[in-house]
Enzyme design. Structure first.
Site, PDB file in Angstrom:
ATOM      1  N   ARG A   1       0.857  -1.211   0.000  1.00 15.85           N
ATOM      2  CA  ARG A   1       0.000   0.000   0.000  1.00 15.85           C
ATOM      3  C   ARG A   1       0.882   1.247   0.000  1.00 15.85           C
ATOM      4  NH1 ARG A   1      -1.498   1.701   4.549  1.00 15.85           N
ATOM      5  NH2 ARG A   1      -2.277  -0.281   5.356  1.00 15.85           N
TER       6      ARG A   1
ATOM      7  N   ASP B   1      -8.210  18.208 -14.267  1.00 18.02           N
ATOM      8  CA  ASP B   1      -8.429  16.840 -14.744  1.00 18.02           C
ATOM      9  C   ASP B   1      -8.032  16.826 -16.217  1.00 18.02           C
ATOM     10  OD1 ASP B   1      -9.497  14.511 -15.842  1.00 18.02           O
ATOM     11  OD2 ASP B   1     -11.280  14.538 -14.558  1.00 18.02           O
TER      12      ASP B   1
ATOM     13  N   LYS C   1      -8.431   5.782 -19.297  1.00 16.56           N
ATOM     14  CA  LYS C   1      -8.765   6.286 -20.631  1.00 16.56           C
ATOM     15  C   LYS C   1      -7.520   6.247 -21.533  1.00 16.56           C
ATOM     16  CE  LYS C   1     -12.536   6.795 -18.342  1.00 16.56           C
ATOM     17  NZ  LYS C   1     -12.937   8.017 -17.672  1.00 16.56           N
TER      18      LYS C   1
HETATM   19  C1  LIG Z   1     -13.422   8.390 -16.373  1.00 16.94           C
HETATM   20  C2  LIG Z   1     -13.160   9.744 -15.876  1.00 16.94           C
HETATM   21  C3  LIG Z   1     -12.981  10.017 -14.511  1.00 16.94           C
HETATM   22  C4  LIG Z   1     -13.116   8.934 -13.454  1.00 16.94           C
HETATM   23  O1  LIG Z   1     -12.120   7.989 -13.544  1.00 16.94           O
HETATM   24  P1  LIG Z   1     -12.331   6.420 -13.152  1.00 16.94           P
HETATM   25  O2  LIG Z   1     -11.035   5.829 -13.564  1.00 16.94           O
HETATM   26  O3  LIG Z   1     -13.502   5.930 -13.930  1.00 16.94           O
HETATM   27  O4  LIG Z   1     -12.585   6.384 -11.692  1.00 16.94           O
HETATM   28  C5  LIG Z   1     -12.696  11.316 -14.140  1.00 16.94           C
HETATM   29  N1  LIG Z   1     -12.602  12.306 -15.047  1.00 16.94           N
HETATM   30  C6  LIG Z   1     -12.781  12.090 -16.364  1.00 16.94           C
HETATM   31  C7  LIG Z   1     -12.675  13.232 -17.313  1.00 16.94           C
HETATM   32  C8  LIG Z   1     -13.081  10.820 -16.819  1.00 16.94           C
HETATM   33  O5  LIG Z   1     -13.265  10.620 -18.132  1.00 16.94           O
END
Ligand SMILES: *Cc1c(COP(=O)(O)O)cnc(C)c1O
Length: 381
Positions: free
Chosen positions: A46, A170, A195
């Site tokens: 962890r 993000d 992604k």
């Molecule tokens: C998918 C996504 C998230 C969340 O991520 P997870 O890996 O599904 O928890 C946050 N921000 C954006 C822009 C996303 O496309």
């Protein structure tokens, strides 16, 4: 070292004990100690793991950061950031962020006493106005999801610096191959590595990159304390994806730019939302802060909800699925699928209409993708 080289080499020297050129999957929870407290740098997975360390070092370098922290999901990364704050603190958040981010803020952290103000970050003056004496952070996405609105990272960073609040971006939609917010003044970059970074729709993960060692120390403490960490195999898969990020992003980008221009003239299409189009209100800001436009676009089709549903179920190559950023093309209906957790009134006010579909353009041959979309747009049942 330049981007493509860093992706292959940073944090990934051959394994000293065997010469293996690929970082092994250190599938272990603990590490034997020579004497109590005498160890080789790892005590418990962890806290740290060599496979995860390689991913953290490499991706932080690609983002232009000094440090990186990997998580078991994008939302695990966001949750860990939020645990820096306490009841009574205020966060300014984009009004068109990922649905799961909004759900986490509105349904979890709001109840713990953290306050949120939602603004359209594509207007930096609205961000400035939303900052209060108890504001601790601005959270934004650019481009947004699913409306592909563009926000000026440099302008917002100037506002947050002056107000002494953190700016978190993000960067999931762009990946560091196309946009590096730390270099534009952001304090924290967050990714859903699920992604583009993983890139093959086979692993869920999250990431934070920072350029300030003190902020890293705080977040690293929380990474271990909260425990939303990825396993060694997931770290390895993500690192494997990372190696080809630059060439994949170039292919996504090329296909998406071609498809956006073609769809904009399609008789069954009302509007295409993609920053590559000169008519897009964020086109010039996007060009000034990123080296591309990305592989995600949204499309408003003629014929309302029924037509949008028909297109979504009629494509053959574009799989009807949530998520984005994998090598395969995906299509989805935000109002029913990814953004269903946003109340209908809010959705409509934002522009997430029932005739809106979102495409994640993959790296298949673009002619095949256009034929697939053309057939689906013309389908009558
Ligand atoms: C998918 C996504 C998230 C969340 O991520 P997870 O890996 O599904 O928890 C946050 N921000 C954006 C822009 C996303 O496309």
């Amino acid at each position: 070292m330049r981007f493509e080289t860093k992706a292959i080499h940073v944090g990934q020297a051959p394994d000293p004990s065997t010469g293996a050129v690929v970082i092994p999957i250190y599938q272990t929870s603990t590490y034997a100690q020579e004497d109590a407290g005498v160890h080789k740098g790892h005590e418990y997975t962890r806290t740290s793991n060599p496979t995860r360390d390689a991913l953290q070092t490499c991706l932080a370098a690609l983002e232009g950061g000094t440090h990186g922290l990997a998580f078991g999901s994008g939302l695990g990364a966001i949750t860990t950031v939020l645990t820096m704050f306490k009841a009574g603190d205020h966060i300014v958040c984009g009004d068109d962020v990922y649905g799961g981010t909004f759900r986490l803020f509105d349904k979890v952290f709001k109840h713990l006493g953290i306050e949120f103000g939602y603004v359209d970050t594509s207007h930096p003056d609205r961000v400035a106005k939303a900052i209060q004496p108890n504001t601790r952070m601005v959270w934004m996405e650019t481009p947004t999801n699913p409306l592909l609105k563009i926000s000026d990272i440099r302008a917002i960073a100037a506002i947050t610096k002056a107000a002494k609040v953190l700016l978190a971006v993000d960067n999931t939609f762009m990946s560091p191959a196309l946009q590096r917010p730390l270099e534009l003044g952001a304090d924290i970059v967050m990714h859903s590595t699920t992604k583009y970074i993983g890139g093959h729709s086979d692993v869920v993960g999250g990431f934070l990159a920072v350029a300030d060692p003190e902020l890293h120390t705080r977040l690293k403490f929380l990474q271990n304390a909260v425990g939303a960490v990825p396993g060694p195999f997931d770290s390895w898969l993500t690192l494997r994806g990372l190696k080809t990020l630059a060439i994949r992003m170039a292919a996504h980008e090329r296909n998406a730019v071609t498809i956006a221009a073609w769809l904009a003239k399609h008789p069954h299409v009302e509007a295409v939302l993609h920053p590559s189009l000169p008519s897009h209100p964020g086109h010039l800001i996007q060009k000034s802060q990123a080296s591309g436009f990305g592989g995600v676009m949204s499309v408003r089709v003629h014929g309302g909800l029924e037509a949008a549903r028909r297109v979504c179920r009629s494509t053959q190559l574009f799989f009807l699925a949530e998520s984005l950023g994998g090598v395969e093309s995906l299509i989805e209906h935000p109002a029913i699928m990814t953004h269903a957790s946003i109340p209908p009134e809010t959705r409509t006010a934002l522009g997430i209409t029932d005739n809106l579909i979102r495409l994640s353009v993959g790296i298949e041959n673009v002619a095949d993708l256009m034929e697939d979309l053309d057939a689906a747009l013309s389908a009558r049942s």
